[in-house]
Write a protein that holds these residues in place. Structure first.
Motif, short mmCIF file in Angstrom:
data_model
loop_
_atom_site.label_atom_id
_atom_site.label_comp_id
_atom_site.label_asym_id
_atom_site.label_seq_id
_atom_site.Cartn_x
_atom_site.Cartn_y
_atom_site.Cartn_z
N TYR A 12 13.39 -8.17 -91.63
CA TYR A 12 12.57 -7.16 -92.32
C TYR A 12 12.20 -6.05 -91.36
O TYR A 12 12.44 -4.87 -91.63
CB TYR A 12 11.30 -7.82 -92.89
N LEU A 14 -2.44 -13.59 -95.98
CA LEU A 14 -3.72 -14.30 -95.93
C LEU A 14 -4.65 -13.95 -97.09
O LEU A 14 -5.11 -14.86 -97.81
CB LEU A 14 -4.43 -14.00 -94.60
N ASN A 20 -4.56 -23.06 -96.01
CA ASN A 20 -4.00 -23.67 -94.79
C ASN A 20 -4.18 -22.67 -93.66
O ASN A 20 -3.60 -21.57 -93.73
CB ASN A 20 -2.51 -23.99 -94.98
N ASP A 77 4.49 -16.32 -85.86
CA ASP A 77 3.15 -15.72 -85.75
C ASP A 77 2.78 -15.50 -84.30
O ASP A 77 3.14 -16.29 -83.44
CB ASP A 77 2.10 -16.64 -86.39
N ARG A 85 -5.85 -10.10 -86.80
CA ARG A 85 -5.03 -9.00 -87.30
C ARG A 85 -5.91 -7.80 -87.63
O ARG A 85 -7.11 -7.94 -87.83
CB ARG A 85 -4.29 -9.42 -88.59
#
Ligand code: WQD
Length: 335
Positions: free
Chosen positions: A149, A200, A216, A295, A231
């Motif tokens: 991406y 999220l 989670n 991540d 973030r």
């Protein structure tokens, strides 16, 4: 003011940008294949803007469709949102991502050239930077895309640069988004992923509405204050207003620019969870889960260039993102 084409204008960021462009006095036309947009978004946009919405259902991969749209209108600029944008999915389907994000964009640029339209705002992403060499990310940070991406976005940015080198009539704004979140104050438009969300905030939103049992938390052993990922979340309305400032810059001054659109502030997963609990008025269950592949601990923007060059500054904070998201999801779940 001008006439602006929004490709992917029925989607999450596109629809919010539509509203801000109209309120800024622009004439706006949408093209969208509705692969990632609610069918009723056009009537919702009509309610918010209190006027008719010109929207053509079609695909940027369809050259005949694009040529027809450019025959019907004379555009002063185009803002290109239409793309696939899930990092994880791009690893599974790199060819789909290359076709839609790269071939689709080159189709659009060819249609623009044939119609004599040479101003374009391009929706890019902070993930072009990859693993941070230093933080906050500045626009001259090393470009090191990890996912297919992010790679497609680098290819498109490079195409724009080389296009301008070949023909100076082109002028463009590349906007590198951080993490869009939140919804419109009217609660008539917002993020509404079709299946289980990757991101999220929409995931927490589905926990808050009871559609998902718990959040989670992908790792609590990162090198951050509370151990969870940090973030730079930016309110989607702030992001939309950044697009208005970018396209105005192109129309009024013609200056090409590449800018980060972020707030410069990082928030953790637990920060967002706490803020969302405040917004929805209830405790939200979570479980600590293993880290998600790809991540990184933390990233956030240096927003200086957008401020100095576009006059852009994000005005809304995490609480507003969570409250507007909650107002939106609780409304559509009850409609
Ligand atoms: C944020 C944080 C997760 C979900 C992605 C794309 C990026 C851009 C924005 C397009 C991380 C944690 C998440 C969950 C969690 N999209 N998390 N549980 O990965 O920073 O960026 O979306 O331009 O290209 O990469 O956003 O919202 O997926 O994750 O704990 O169920 O929340 O680990 O720390 P990300 P995200």
């Amino acid at each position: 003011m001008g006439t602006i084409l929004l490709t992917g204008g029925a989607g999450y960021i596109g629809s919010h940008t539509y509203v801000e462009l109209v309120s800024a006095g622009h004439e706006v036309v949408i093209v969208d294949n509705f692969s990632n947009a609610r069918a009723d978004v056009v009537e919702r946009l009509q309610s918010i803007t209190d006027g008719p919405v010109t929207c053509y259902r079609g695909d940027v991969l369809d050259k005949t469709f694009l040529a027809d749209v450019f025959r019907r209108h004379h555009f002063d600029a185009v803002i290109h949102f239409a793309a696939l944008k899930a990092v994880g999915e791009s690893v599974q389907k790199p060819l789909d991502y290359f076709e839609v994000n790269c071939a689709g964009f080159s189709n659009l640029l060819m249609a623009m050239k044939d119609a004599g339209v040479f101003r374009v705002v391009f929706s890019s992403t902070a993930t072009v930077y990859g693993e941070p060499v230093s933080l906050p990310y500045t626009e001259d940070h090393r470009i090191a895309p990890v996912s297919p991406y992010a790679q497609t976005k680098v290819i498109c940015e490079t195409l724009l640069r080389q296009l301008k080198e070949s023909d100076d009539r082109w002028t463009y704004g590349v906007l590198r988004y951080f993490n869009p979140a939140g919804a419109h104050d009217s609660a008539l438009i917002g993020e509404d992923p079709n299946d289980i969300p990757n991101n999220l905030m929409p995931y927490i939103a589905k926990v808050a509405t009871g559609e998902l049992p718990h959040l989670n938390v992908f790792g609590n052993d990162y090198d951050t204050p509370d151990g969870t990922g940090v973030r730079d979340y930016i309110h989607v309305v702030d992001l939309a207003q950044g697009h208005v400032q970018s396209v105005n810059k192109l129309i009024d001054e013609g200056d090409t620019h590449v800018v980060n659109l972020g707030t410069g502030t990082g928030y953790s997963v637990f920060d967002m969870l706490k803020s969302y609990e405040k917004a929805c008025g209830k405790a939200l269950p979570y479980e600590i889960a293993p880290r998600r592949a790809g991540d990184i601990d933390c990233f956030y923007a240096d927003p200086t260039t957008a401020r100095d060059y576009l006059g852009f500054e994000a005005k809304r904070g995490l609480d507003d993102m969570c409250q507007t998201s909650w107002n939106w999801v609780s409304r559509i779940r009850n409609s």
